[in-house]
Design a protein around this motif. Sequence first.
Motif, PDB file in Angstrom:
ATOM      1  N   PHE A   1      14.223   0.723  63.672  1.00 26.34           N
ATOM      2  CA  PHE A   1      15.542   0.138  63.448  1.00 26.34           C
ATOM      3  C   PHE A   1      16.122   0.712  62.164  1.00 26.34           C
ATOM      4  O   PHE A   1      15.381   0.945  61.200  1.00 26.34           O
ATOM      5  N   PHE A   2      17.427   0.914  62.167  1.00 26.71           N
ATOM      6  CA  PHE A   2      18.196   1.084  60.939  1.00 26.71           C
ATOM      7  C   PHE A   2      19.115  -0.121  60.909  1.00 26.71           C
ATOM      8  O   PHE A   2      20.032  -0.238  61.723  1.00 26.71           O
ATOM      9  N   ALA A   3      18.843  -1.065  60.021  1.00 30.25           N
ATOM     10  CA  ALA A   3      19.696  -2.247  59.859  1.00 30.25           C
ATOM     11  C   ALA A   3      20.639  -1.976  58.703  1.00 30.25           C
ATOM     12  O   ALA A   3      20.203  -1.573  57.623  1.00 30.25           O
ATOM     13  N   SER A   4      21.932  -2.177  58.931  1.00 30.25           N
ATOM     14  CA  SER A   4      22.897  -1.952  57.857  1.00 30.25           C
ATOM     15  C   SER A   4      23.552  -3.274  57.474  1.00 30.25           C
ATOM     16  O   SER A   4      23.814  -4.120  58.328  1.00 30.25           O
ATOM     17  N   TYR A   5      23.764  -3.405  56.189  1.00 32.38           N
ATOM     18  CA  TYR A   5      24.381  -4.620  55.676  1.00 32.38           C
ATOM     19  C   TYR A   5      24.932  -4.361  54.287  1.00 32.38           C
ATOM     20  O   TYR A   5      24.589  -3.363  53.647  1.00 32.38           O
ATOM     21  N   MET A   6      25.797  -5.250  53.849  1.00 33.89           N
ATOM     22  CA  MET A   6      26.310  -5.193  52.487  1.00 33.89           C
ATOM     23  C   MET A   6      25.416  -6.081  51.627  1.00 33.89           C
ATOM     24  O   MET A   6      24.932  -7.111  52.087  1.00 33.89           O
ATOM     25  N   SER A   7      25.227  -5.674  50.384  1.00 34.54           N
ATOM     26  CA  SER A   7      24.361  -6.421  49.478  1.00 34.54           C
ATOM     27  C   SER A   7      25.062  -6.588  48.129  1.00 34.54           C
ATOM     28  O   SER A   7      25.767  -5.696  47.671  1.00 34.54           O
ATOM     29  N   LYS A   8      24.837  -7.749  47.556  1.00 35.47           N
ATOM     30  CA  LYS A   8      25.328  -8.005  46.198  1.00 35.47           C
ATOM     31  C   LYS A   8      24.188  -8.678  45.450  1.00 35.47           C
ATOM     32  O   LYS A   8      23.635  -9.658  45.920  1.00 35.47           O
ATOM     33  N   ASP A   9      23.820  -8.107  44.343  1.00 38.93           N
ATOM     34  CA  ASP A   9      22.711  -8.628  43.541  1.00 38.93           C
ATOM     35  C   ASP A   9      21.425  -8.711  44.365  1.00 38.93           C
ATOM     36  O   ASP A   9      20.634  -9.642  44.216  1.00 38.93           O
ATOM     37  N   GLY A  10      21.230  -7.766  45.290  1.00 36.91           N
ATOM     38  CA  GLY A  10      20.004  -7.682  46.070  1.00 36.91           C
ATOM     39  C   GLY A  10      19.947  -8.547  47.313  1.00 36.91           C
ATOM     40  O   GLY A  10      18.995  -8.479  48.068  1.00 36.91           O
ATOM     41  N   ALA A  11      20.965  -9.378  47.550  1.00 36.25           N
ATOM     42  CA  ALA A  11      20.952 -10.268  48.715  1.00 36.25           C
ATOM     43  C   ALA A  11      22.028  -9.837  49.712  1.00 36.25           C
ATOM     44  O   ALA A  11      23.120  -9.435  49.310  1.00 36.25           O
ATOM     45  N   PRO A  12      21.729  -9.925  51.015  1.00 42.60           N
ATOM     46  CA  PRO A  12      22.749  -9.595  52.010  1.00 42.60           C
ATOM     47  C   PRO A  12      23.956 -10.531  51.883  1.00 42.60           C
ATOM     48  O   PRO A  12      23.806 -11.724  51.631  1.00 42.60           O
ATOM     49  N   VAL A  13      25.147  -9.967  52.038  1.00 35.81           N
ATOM     50  CA  VAL A  13      26.388 -10.728  52.013  1.00 35.81           C
ATOM     51  C   VAL A  13      27.228 -10.311  53.212  1.00 35.81           C
ATOM     52  O   VAL A  13      26.992  -9.281  53.830  1.00 35.81           O
ATOM     53  N   LEU A  14      28.228 -11.116  53.507  1.00 30.11           N
ATOM     54  CA  LEU A  14      29.105 -10.788  54.625  1.00 30.11           C
ATOM     55  C   LEU A  14      29.745  -9.421  54.416  1.00 30.11           C
ATOM     56  O   LEU A  14      30.069  -9.056  53.285  1.00 30.11           O
ATOM     57  N   PRO A  15      29.971  -8.661  55.494  1.00 33.81           N
ATOM     58  CA  PRO A  15      30.521  -7.302  55.360  1.00 33.81           C
ATOM     59  C   PRO A  15      31.842  -7.228  54.629  1.00 33.81           C
ATOM     60  O   PRO A  15      32.126  -6.244  53.976  1.00 33.81           O
TER      61      PRO A  15
END
Length: 151
Positions: A48-62
Amino acid sequence: MDIRFETKNSFYVSGYPTETTEASLEKDCAILREKYESKLRSVSNRFFFASYMSKDGAPVLPMTDGGVMIYLFGVEAGSQTPVTEGATCIAIPAARFAVAAVPKGAPILAAWHEFFEKGIPEIGAEIDMNYMFYFEAFDENGACELWIPVK
């Protein structure tokens, strides 16, 4: 582009992340794959390649401002415990997805653009903007599918 809908239960992906941009995405993913594929292959030959946005190391809404794009190259895990040394693990929540098969030999980034710009509108689906992850799933033969959460 062949597209189907599929509901997938929550699952975990364990692997190795990289911070990237659309401009360097293909190069960064190739580096991840070259560096970690043999290590992950000892666990599974489905990637898998999972893509996501991160802020301060935690996933956040795109759509959250100030985040960075993360691509995590990994395999499905049975729990939040990383499957290999040095790996991280993310939880992918259950959702309904539009799934598109990438034609053999087609560039994956171009397939993503076609899926977003043509495929999703043609099937009349609405992307679930409150879901944090998009992902690519590769079967044991290397065939790739793109997964986008839909309402």
